[in-house]
Design an enzyme around this catalytic site. Structure first.
Site, mmCIF file in Angstrom:
data_model
loop_
_atom_site.group_PDB
_atom_site.id
_atom_site.type_symbol
_atom_site.label_atom_id
_atom_site.label_comp_id
_atom_site.label_asym_id
_atom_site.label_seq_id
_atom_site.Cartn_x
_atom_site.Cartn_y
_atom_site.Cartn_z
ATOM 1 N N GLY A 16 41.528 -32.218 20.723
ATOM 2 C CA GLY A 16 42.690 -31.858 21.528
ATOM 3 C C GLY A 16 42.925 -30.355 21.534
ATOM 4 O O GLY A 16 44.048 -29.902 21.764
ATOM 5 N N GLY A 17 41.873 -29.595 21.302
ATOM 6 C CA GLY A 17 41.995 -28.143 21.220
ATOM 7 C C GLY A 17 41.832 -27.421 22.534
ATOM 8 O O GLY A 17 41.700 -26.191 22.554
ATOM 9 N N SER A 18 41.852 -28.159 23.630
ATOM 10 C CA SER A 18 41.614 -27.541 24.934
ATOM 11 C C SER A 18 42.857 -26.903 25.531
ATOM 12 O O SER A 18 42.751 -26.066 26.426
ATOM 13 C CB SER A 18 41.062 -28.586 25.908
ATOM 14 N N ASP A 65 36.222 -38.652 25.096
ATOM 15 C CA ASP A 65 37.360 -39.517 25.389
ATOM 16 C C ASP A 65 37.773 -40.214 24.093
ATOM 17 O O ASP A 65 37.193 -41.228 23.703
ATOM 18 C CB ASP A 65 36.985 -40.544 26.454
ATOM 19 N N VAL A 66 38.774 -39.675 23.402
ATOM 20 C CA VAL A 66 39.134 -40.221 22.095
ATOM 21 C C VAL A 66 39.854 -41.559 22.185
ATOM 22 O O VAL A 66 40.087 -42.206 21.155
ATOM 23 C CB VAL A 66 39.982 -39.222 21.276
ATOM 24 N N SER A 138 54.826 -35.077 14.916
ATOM 25 C CA SER A 138 55.935 -34.577 15.714
ATOM 26 C C SER A 138 57.231 -34.889 14.987
ATOM 27 O O SER A 138 57.318 -35.866 14.225
ATOM 28 C CB SER A 138 55.944 -35.256 17.092
ATOM 29 N N TYR A 151 55.264 -43.255 21.933
ATOM 30 C CA TYR A 151 55.094 -41.911 21.383
ATOM 31 C C TYR A 151 55.741 -41.834 20.001
ATOM 32 O O TYR A 151 55.125 -41.365 19.036
ATOM 33 C CB TYR A 151 55.708 -40.875 22.322
ATOM 34 N N ALA A 153 56.555 -44.257 17.896
ATOM 35 C CA ALA A 153 55.884 -45.119 16.924
ATOM 36 C C ALA A 153 54.549 -44.529 16.485
ATOM 37 O O ALA A 153 54.195 -44.567 15.302
ATOM 38 C CB ALA A 153 55.675 -46.508 17.523
ATOM 39 N N LYS A 155 53.628 -41.360 16.450
ATOM 40 C CA LYS A 155 53.800 -40.164 15.635
ATOM 41 C C LYS A 155 54.322 -40.517 14.241
ATOM 42 O O LYS A 155 53.970 -39.866 13.249
ATOM 43 C CB LYS A 155 54.737 -39.183 16.335
#
Length: 246
Positions: A16-18, A65-66, A138, A151, A153, A155
């Site tokens: 997710g570093g993009s 695609d994770v 988060s 989201y 749940a 996190k």
């Protein structure tokens, strides 16, 4: 102990570093001398040229695609050494879409299930290097997220996974920790951060009186991956300007 933070000779993967927080973290490690690989969703690094919170110059980019366990397991990473794994992948769906079971599952697959897939995939390399895993959770994990149950749940689950893997893998020399960002302007949070009234409401709740910046999160990631955090295991650090202390 030296209190200089540097990563010369180290290899870092930021899933997710993009863009957004992940990209800021990737660039922070690059600036400190690391060889940095990033995974993203688009076919080529050039495909992010239209994104204002992406800068992939100097980074080694790969599309993965994770949401697909097979894609994570079968990907050839392009490195044989790994010192730090940063898991910054994440999606959120608005307009109450996450109340639909299939969309709920979609979010959980990316935000939680893929974390375990990535950790398991790179456990051998991290054990060899006595490395570090940094999960981006988060502050949504700490309170209700009325319109985004998946989201919230996922996190919360990410924080629990951090504790459990931190306990399980510390004997292997792997330190697992988590960062819980508060409200940070990124492409994902534009629905809030581009609305002046919503920004004002958020700032009124934050003791520092401002939204976060991606650099605020990147600095904590550098700390957690460095020898300065050599005795920190299984912890989640809230980086939120004091939001959650009230």
């Amino acid at each position: 102990m030296s209190y200089e933070i540097g990563f010369d000779g180290k290899t870092v993967l930021v899933v997710g570093g993009s863009s957004g927080i992940g990209n800021a973290i990737a660039r922070a490690f690059l600036d400190k001398g690391a060889c940095v690989h990033v995974w993203g969703t688009r076919p080529r690094a050039e495909d992010y040229s239209d994104s204002k919170d992406s800068n992939l110059e100097g980074l080694h980019y790969k599309q993965v695609d994770v949401s697909s366990p097979e894609a994570i397991r079968e990907c050839k990473p392009g490195f044989s050494q790994l010192d730090t794994l940063v898991l910054s992948q994440g999606i959120v769906l608005y307009n109450r879409a996450e109340f639909q079971p299939d969309r709920f599952r979609q979010v959980v697959d990316v935000n939680l299930n893929s974390l375990m897939e990535c950790c398991f995939r790179f456990h051998p390399l991290l054990k060899e290097s006595k490395g570090s895993i940094i999960v981006i959770s988060s502050t949504a994990a700490l309170h209700a997220t009325r319109g985004n149950p998946a989201y919230g749940a996922s996190k919360t689950g990410a924080m629990g996974l951090c504790r459990s893997l931190g306990d399980a893998w510390a004997p292997d020399g792997i330190r697992v920790n988590s960062i819980a960002p508060g409200m940070v302007p990124t492409k994902m949070t534009e629905v809030t951060t581009q609305n002046p009234k919503r920004v004002q409401a958020w700032e009124a709740q934050i003791p520092l009186g401002r939204l976060g910046q991606t650099s605020d999160i990147a600095g904590v990631a550098l700390f957690l991956a460095s020898p300065l955090a050599a005795y920190v295991v299984g912890q989640t650090i809230a980086v939120d300007g004091g939001l959650t202390i009230r």
